[in-house]
Scaffold this active site. Sequence first.
Site, PDB file in Angstrom:
ATOM      1  N   CYS A 159      22.269  -7.960  -7.343  1.00  0.00           N
ATOM      2  CA  CYS A 159      21.751  -7.296  -8.551  1.00  0.00           C
ATOM      3  C   CYS A 159      21.109  -8.313  -9.501  1.00  0.00           C
ATOM      4  O   CYS A 159      21.261  -8.237 -10.718  1.00  0.00           O
ATOM      5  CB  CYS A 159      22.845  -6.518  -9.282  1.00  0.00           C
ATOM      6  SG  CYS A 159      23.485  -5.152  -8.346  1.00  0.00           S
TER       7      CYS A 159
ATOM      8  N   LYS B 288      36.809  -7.501 -13.164  1.00  0.00           N
ATOM      9  CA  LYS B 288      36.481  -8.856 -12.733  1.00  0.00           C
ATOM     10  C   LYS B 288      37.476  -9.875 -13.260  1.00  0.00           C
ATOM     11  O   LYS B 288      37.328 -11.071 -13.022  1.00  0.00           O
ATOM     12  CB  LYS B 288      35.070  -9.217 -13.197  1.00  0.00           C
ATOM     13  CG  LYS B 288      33.976  -8.394 -12.527  1.00  0.00           C
ATOM     14  CD  LYS B 288      32.630  -8.894 -12.947  1.00  0.00           C
ATOM     15  CE  LYS B 288      31.546  -7.984 -12.477  1.00  0.00           C
ATOM     16  NZ  LYS B 288      31.374  -7.998 -11.006  1.00  0.00           N
TER      17      LYS B 288
ATOM     18  N   ASP C 103      26.461 -11.654 -21.931  1.00  0.00           N
ATOM     19  CA  ASP C 103      27.051 -10.978 -20.774  1.00  0.00           C
ATOM     20  C   ASP C 103      28.156 -11.893 -20.253  1.00  0.00           C
ATOM     21  O   ASP C 103      27.875 -12.930 -19.660  1.00  0.00           O
ATOM     22  CB  ASP C 103      25.946 -10.768 -19.733  1.00  0.00           C
ATOM     23  CG  ASP C 103      26.484 -10.266 -18.395  1.00  0.00           C
ATOM     24  OD1 ASP C 103      25.659  -9.878 -17.557  1.00  0.00           O
ATOM     25  OD2 ASP C 103      27.721 -10.269 -18.197  1.00  0.00           O
TER      26      ASP C 103
ATOM     27  N   GLN D 114      31.076 -12.760 -15.725  1.00  0.00           N
ATOM     28  CA  GLN D 114      31.507 -13.802 -14.798  1.00  0.00           C
ATOM     29  C   GLN D 114      32.164 -14.980 -15.498  1.00  0.00           C
ATOM     30  O   GLN D 114      32.429 -16.016 -14.868  1.00  0.00           O
ATOM     31  CB  GLN D 114      30.299 -14.317 -13.979  1.00  0.00           C
ATOM     32  CG  GLN D 114      29.670 -13.267 -13.086  1.00  0.00           C
ATOM     33  CD  GLN D 114      30.599 -12.796 -11.956  1.00  0.00           C
ATOM     34  OE1 GLN D 114      31.611 -13.420 -11.648  1.00  0.00           O
ATOM     35  NE2 GLN D 114      30.246 -11.687 -11.345  1.00  0.00           N
TER      36      GLN D 114
ATOM     37  N   HIS E 289      21.743 -10.731 -14.476  1.00  0.00           N
ATOM     38  CA  HIS E 289      22.138  -9.604 -13.618  1.00  0.00           C
ATOM     39  C   HIS E 289      21.347  -8.386 -14.098  1.00  0.00           C
ATOM     40  O   HIS E 289      20.998  -8.294 -15.274  1.00  0.00           O
ATOM     41  CB  HIS E 289      23.644  -9.383 -13.772  1.00  0.00           C
ATOM     42  CG  HIS E 289      24.227  -8.301 -12.925  1.00  0.00           C
ATOM     43  ND1 HIS E 289      24.159  -6.978 -13.253  1.00  0.00           N
ATOM     44  CD2 HIS E 289      24.906  -8.353 -11.758  1.00  0.00           C
ATOM     45  CE1 HIS E 289      24.775  -6.252 -12.332  1.00  0.00           C
ATOM     46  NE2 HIS E 289      25.230  -7.067 -11.414  1.00  0.00           N
TER      47      HIS E 289
HETATM   48  C1  LIG Z   1      26.784 -11.358 -14.643  1.00  0.00           C
HETATM   49  C2  LIG Z   1      27.105  -9.893 -14.434  1.00  0.00           C
HETATM   50  N1  LIG Z   1      26.785  -9.010 -15.409  1.00  0.00           N
HETATM   51  C3  LIG Z   1      27.055  -7.694 -15.281  1.00  0.00           C
HETATM   52  C4  LIG Z   1      27.656  -7.204 -14.143  1.00  0.00           C
HETATM   53  C5  LIG Z   1      27.963  -5.714 -14.052  1.00  0.00           C
HETATM   54  O1  LIG Z   1      29.371  -5.548 -14.133  1.00  0.00           O
HETATM   55  P1  LIG Z   1      29.957  -4.066 -13.945  1.00  0.00           P
HETATM   56  O2  LIG Z   1      29.427  -3.253 -15.084  1.00  0.00           O
HETATM   57  O3  LIG Z   1      31.455  -4.247 -13.995  1.00  0.00           O
HETATM   58  O4  LIG Z   1      29.453  -3.595 -12.619  1.00  0.00           O
HETATM   59  C6  LIG Z   1      27.994  -8.083 -13.108  1.00  0.00           C
HETATM   60  C7  LIG Z   1      28.609  -7.540 -11.836  1.00  0.00           C
HETATM   61  N2  LIG Z   1      28.374  -8.379 -10.727  1.00  0.00           N
HETATM   62  C8  LIG Z   1      28.585  -8.041  -9.464  1.00  0.00           C
HETATM   63  C9  LIG Z   1      29.064  -6.901  -8.945  1.00  0.00           C
HETATM   64  O5  LIG Z   1      29.124  -7.080  -7.583  1.00  0.00           O
HETATM   65  N3  LIG Z   1      28.676  -8.323  -7.254  1.00  0.00           N
HETATM   66  C10 LIG Z   1      28.338  -8.942  -8.412  1.00  0.00           C
HETATM   67  O6  LIG Z   1      27.882 -10.082  -8.529  1.00  0.00           O
HETATM   68  C11 LIG Z   1      27.725  -9.450 -13.258  1.00  0.00           C
HETATM   69  O7  LIG Z   1      28.049 -10.335 -12.300  1.00  0.00           O
END
Ligand SMILES: Cc1ncc(COP(=O)(O)O)c(CNc2co[nH]c2=O)c1O
Length: 411
Positions: A365, A225, A199, A202, A122
Site C-alpha cells: 500500500c 499493530k 502517521d 509503524q 502509505h
Molecule cells: C505506515 C502505515 N500507515 C497506515 C497504515 C494503515 O493502518 P490500518 O488503518 O490499521 O490498516 C499502515 C498499515 N500497513 C500495513 C498493513 O499491512 N501491511 C502494511 O504494511 C501503515 O503501515
Amino acid sequence: MPNWELVRQDFSELRQTMNGERLAYLDNAATSLKPKSVIERLLSFYQQENANVHRGTYQLSFKATEEYEDARKVIQHFINAAAAREIIFTRGTTEGINLIASTYGEQNIEPGDEIVISLAEHHSNLIPWQQLALRKKATLKYINLTSTGEIDLADAKQKITAKTKIVAVTHVGNVLGNVSPIRKLAELAHQNGAIIVVDGAQAVCHLPVDVQELAADFYAFSGHKMLGPTGIGVLYGKQKLLEQMPPYQFGGEMIEDVQLDNSKWDQIPHKFEAGTPNIAGAIGLATAVKYLEQVGMAQVKARDAELMAYLLPKLMAIPGVKIYGSQNPQQHVGVVSFNLGTLHPHDVATALDMEGVAVRAGHHCAEPLVHSLGTNSTVRASLAFYNYQADCDQLINAIKETKEFFKGELR
Ligand SMILES: Cc1ncc(COP(=O)(O)O)c(CNc2co[nH]c2=O)c1O
C-alpha cells in the site's frame, strides 16, 4: 533487560507449526501478535463487564464507562498527550487520517493552498490528501527521499512554504523502515503557518512516542499493530484544533442537544465518537499499552535494533538478494524490503511460507514509493520484540532453499 524467552511465552500464536515447520512470524508491520493478557482482558470484559457506555443508569454501564474512559487516560500517558480529551478512539490509522482530511481539511483548505507529504507514505496517508487536494483545487506536493530512503530535509525546506497548509508524514516507513525527522518537519510546518499530521502506525510498537516532544498537531495509529485488537485505533489531536473542527460523523453519543432543524455537539473527544464505540477494543488496547510499558519501550527499541543488526548483514550476504533502502541496520526500524534476483516476490513469499516463514509480498500500500525503487513489488520481513534470532536464521535458510529451488529461473 526482559527475559525475551519468557516474553515469547506470552504469545501463544508463536507456538504453532506451519507446513510442518516452526512458525517464524515476520509480518508484524501488517499486524502484530497479541499477548495472553490482551486476549484474556477481551474475554473477561465480554464475560463479566459488557454494557454500553455513557448513557446507562446502572452499575454495569457505569463500570464499562469507567473502563472505557480509563483506557483513554492510559493512551494519553503512553504518548504523553497533554489531556485525555485529546485522545479520539477510531477504527485505526486510516480512519484517523481520513477524519482529519474530512474535517480540518474541508474546513481549512482553499484553492491554491498546498498539502505536503513525503514519497514514503502509505496509501492511508496519501490518498486522503490527494483527494482533498483534488476536491479543493489545492496542490499536493511530495518531499523526495534520499538514496537510502530518508526524508530529504533540504527538499522539505523547498517544498514547505507559506502556501503550505498541511504537512502529513509517516513517523516510520512501512517499506524501508526509516524514521522521519518529525520535530524538524513540525518546525518547518509551524514556521510557515501549517499543521503537521503524523502517521504513527509503524512507530508506536517500536519507539517511545512523545507527541508533545514531536510537536505533532495530530498523530494517528492502529491498535492491531501494537499488540491490540483490530478495529480500534487512536487519533491524537491538539485540543485547540479539535475544538475548532466540525464533527466527522453524526449520530448518538456526539450531541449536546438535538432540535428539529439543527443540533449542538458534545465536547471533545465525544464529538468525534459518534455511535456505540468499540468498548472492548479500547480496553484491549489499553491492556496492550500496559504490556508494552511493562516490557519497556526503550527495551523494545533496543531489541528491535538488536534483531535487525543480526538479520540485515545475513540478508545482504546472500548473493542475489537486493536490499531496498539503507544498508545500515539502524535505518531499518522493524522492516526490511528485498527481492531475490528476478523472482516474483509472491513466488518467494510462497516458497518461504512452505518453510514456515510468514512475510509479506507486494507494494505494501505504498505504490509511489515502491515504483520509485524501480520495482512493482518487494518481499518484506518485519520484526517485533517477540521475534528472536532463530526466526531470522529460519528466514535466511528458507531464502537459500528458495534460491536452490528456483535456480533454473534465477538471474
Ligand atoms: C505506515 C502505515 N500507515 C497506515 C497504515 C494503515 O493502518 P490500518 O488503518 O490499521 O490498516 C499502515 C498499515 N500497513 C500495513 C498493513 O499491512 N501491511 C502494511 O504494511 C501503515 O503501515
